[in-house]
Design an enzyme around this catalytic site. Structure first.
Site, mmCIF file in Angstrom:
data_model
loop_
_atom_site.group_PDB
_atom_site.id
_atom_site.type_symbol
_atom_site.label_atom_id
_atom_site.label_comp_id
_atom_site.label_asym_id
_atom_site.label_seq_id
_atom_site.Cartn_x
_atom_site.Cartn_y
_atom_site.Cartn_z
ATOM 1 N N LYS A 112 -4.943 4.733 -0.997
ATOM 2 C CA LYS A 112 -6.295 5.076 -0.564
ATOM 3 C C LYS A 112 -6.836 6.299 -1.318
ATOM 4 C CE LYS A 112 -6.362 2.273 3.250
ATOM 5 N NZ LYS A 112 -5.048 1.645 3.325
HETATM 6 C C1 LIG Z 1 -4.659 0.338 3.688
HETATM 7 C C2 LIG Z 1 -3.278 -0.075 3.348
HETATM 8 C C3 LIG Z 1 -2.956 -1.412 3.067
HETATM 9 C C4 LIG Z 1 -3.964 -2.527 3.172
HETATM 10 O O1 LIG Z 1 -4.975 -2.421 2.203
HETATM 11 P P1 LIG Z 1 -6.351 -3.195 2.401
HETATM 12 O O2 LIG Z 1 -7.229 -2.755 1.313
HETATM 13 O O3 LIG Z 1 -6.845 -2.802 3.766
HETATM 14 O O4 LIG Z 1 -6.024 -4.657 2.353
HETATM 15 C C5 LIG Z 1 -1.652 -1.697 2.680
HETATM 16 N N1 LIG Z 1 -0.714 -0.731 2.602
HETATM 17 C C6 LIG Z 1 -0.980 0.554 2.872
HETATM 18 C C7 LIG Z 1 0.109 1.561 2.788
HETATM 19 C C8 LIG Z 1 -2.267 0.925 3.248
HETATM 20 O O5 LIG Z 1 -2.534 2.228 3.522
#
Ligand SMILES: *Cc1c(COP(=O)(O)O)cnc(C)c1O
Length: 462
Positions: A112
């Site tokens: 993120k």
């Molecule tokens: C947010 C997240 C996901 C999922 O990603 P999306 O874009 O919501 O599909 C998978 N793994 C981790 C560690 C995340 O923080």
């Protein structure tokens, strides 16, 4: 460069307004009117350039005249300067033809950070220009919240309110959200699951009087600018493995569908991606949708990969919009059905289109744990549970085409699950080694729209 809503009834906006709005006023998500193509020579020219240079080249056409190339380059440089790895998104080989893309070297240890750090910079540039004051309200399954707080804490003209499902995030995730000392940061433990938190945020956006009064903005993965930032690492990793001269497959641990949707944008731009594989834990609505052509939300069952404990997958609406040949009225009808009846059946044409674009698989809790154990023994790589879901699913799709599995978080973010599977307790990196000693600051609130709105108004006035 203009953006249109997946529901077809919101004003068409340029990049900056799309980014500042987050969610479209008709409840839809913004997508580019047309995807700017990148030709083979331009893709080939990404070989050997820095991550930052690649980011500017890939994203520039999507920004239109909202930011100058110099502003974008400055934002990109500042966004990734705090990462703990000079490559930003390094590839590691797990097995012949199978590679892991490590996306967890940012300040909050999850992928993120790639998008959030960048939009923090772009918001700052845009707000300094306009003098506007905004309130960011976000729901998080754990990682978005800490990434948003880290990116926006201390910024003038911004309040950040993050709702997380009480008791359903890991201790590291919770502490990353509750230990920020900046006055503009407000962490809320909501009595409900992630889908409830996300639904309340959407309710706030649909209350236009409230939305305008507090200058509401979304930085969840529904925000187009976040999807765009994630397109970049598909290019850098595929080029490192021989694209555009060679096709590359990707497997993506998926929850809200933002990360994998970014992969589909990269492919639409011209990157030769073969399979794009959705990997889910036992909350497998996306896998079932492709298998059965029915999109049915059951309850969320907690798992050891909590950031994927989602049944209402927001960005799937973007894929649906494409699969329905960009018919906003058809998307609106299906989304209404999802809200009132908990699901919908996909039209045949849309199912065929989606199956042409995505493959899918799921990993049970046992398979996830076994993958963490075995991968450490065979390769020395310590996987977080989300990345392990990806590796397990990817292993079912290995073949002559190189496969890249996205490693979405650092194992130290989920130390209990990793220690249970391996006996190894991954230490936190030095910059957050004292996380367990920092005092926490959190407000506990019920799953009630009016209460939440009062909280946002009061914090903003404070
Ligand atoms: C947010 C997240 C996901 C999922 O990603 P999306 O874009 O919501 O599909 C998978 N793994 C981790 C560690 C995340 O923080």
């Amino acid at each position: 460069m203009n953006y249109v809503s997946t529901r077809g009834r919101a004003p068409r906006l340029g990049f900056e307004d799309t980014m500042l709005a987050g969610l479209a006023r008709d409840g839809g998500l913004y997508v580019p009117e047309t995807v700017p193509p990148m030709d083979r020579a331009d893709i080939a020219a990404l070989a050997g350039v820095s991550y930052e240079d690649a980011a500017v080249r890939v994203m520039r056409p999507f920004l239109g005249d909202s930011f100058t190339e110099g502003e974008l380059a400055d934002a990109v440089a500042a966004a990734y300067a705090g990462f703990n790895h000079p490559a930003r998104a390094p590839l590691r080989q797990l097995a012949p033809g199978h590679f892991l893309l490590e996306l967890f070297h940012g300040p909050t240890l999850a992928f993120k950070d790639f998008a959030m750090q960048l939009i923090g910079q772009l918001f700052q540039t845009a707000l300094a220009r306009s003098g506007q004051r905004i309130t960011i309200v976000g729901a998080t399954s754990g990682d978005t919240g800490s990434a948003a707080i880290e990116a926006f804490r201390g910024l003038p003209n911004v309040d950040v309110v993050i709702l997380f499902p009480e008791g359903r995030v890991s201790e590291v995730q919770r502490r990353q959200m509750t230990t920020a000392t900046d006055a503009n940061v407000h962490a809320v433990a909501l009595a409900g699951d992630f889908d409830a938190a996300q639904a309340r945020v959407k309710d706030m956006f649909n209350d236009f009087a409230f939305r305008d009064a507090v200058g509401l903005t979304a930085v969840n993965s529904i925000n187009w600018a976040r999807v765009l930032a994630q397109v970049v690492y598909y290019f850098t990793s595929a080029v490192a493995l021989g694209a555009p001269h060679r096709t590359v497959d990707f497997t993506v641990p998926t929850g809200n569908f933002g990360d994998i949707y970014a992969g589909s944008v990269a492919r639409a731009m011209g990157l030769p991606i073969g399979r794009l594989v959705i990997a889910t834990n036992h909350n497998d609505i996306l896998h079932r949708t492709l298998q059965t052509a029915e999109h049915l939300a059951t309850g969320v069952l907690p798992s050891i990969s909590p950031s994927m404990d989602i049944q209402v997958s927001s960005n799937f609406e973007r894929a649906l919009f494409d699969a329905l040949e960009r018919d906003g009225a058809a998307v609106t009808a299906l989304m209404d059905e999802l809200k009132t009846q908990g699901g919908f059946a996909l039209p045949q044409g849309a199912v065929t289109a989606l199956r042409g674009l995505y493959a899918s698989g799921r990993a049970s809790e046992d398979e996830t744990r076994a993958t963490i154990t075995r991968t450490l023994a065979e390769t020395g790589e310590l996987l977080c549970p989300h990345s392990a879901v990806g590796v397990h699913v990817a292993e079912g799709f290995l073949g002559p085409v190189p496969m890249v599995t996205l490693a979405t978080a650092h194992p130290a973010k989920f130390p209990d699950a990793v220690a249970a599977a391996t006996g190894v307790r991954p230490p936190l990196p030095a910059h957050m080694a004292d996380l367990y000693q920092r005092p926490e600051r959190v407000t506990h609130l019920p799953d009630d729209l009016a209460t939440l709105q009062d909280f946002v108004r009061e914090r903003r006035a404070a």
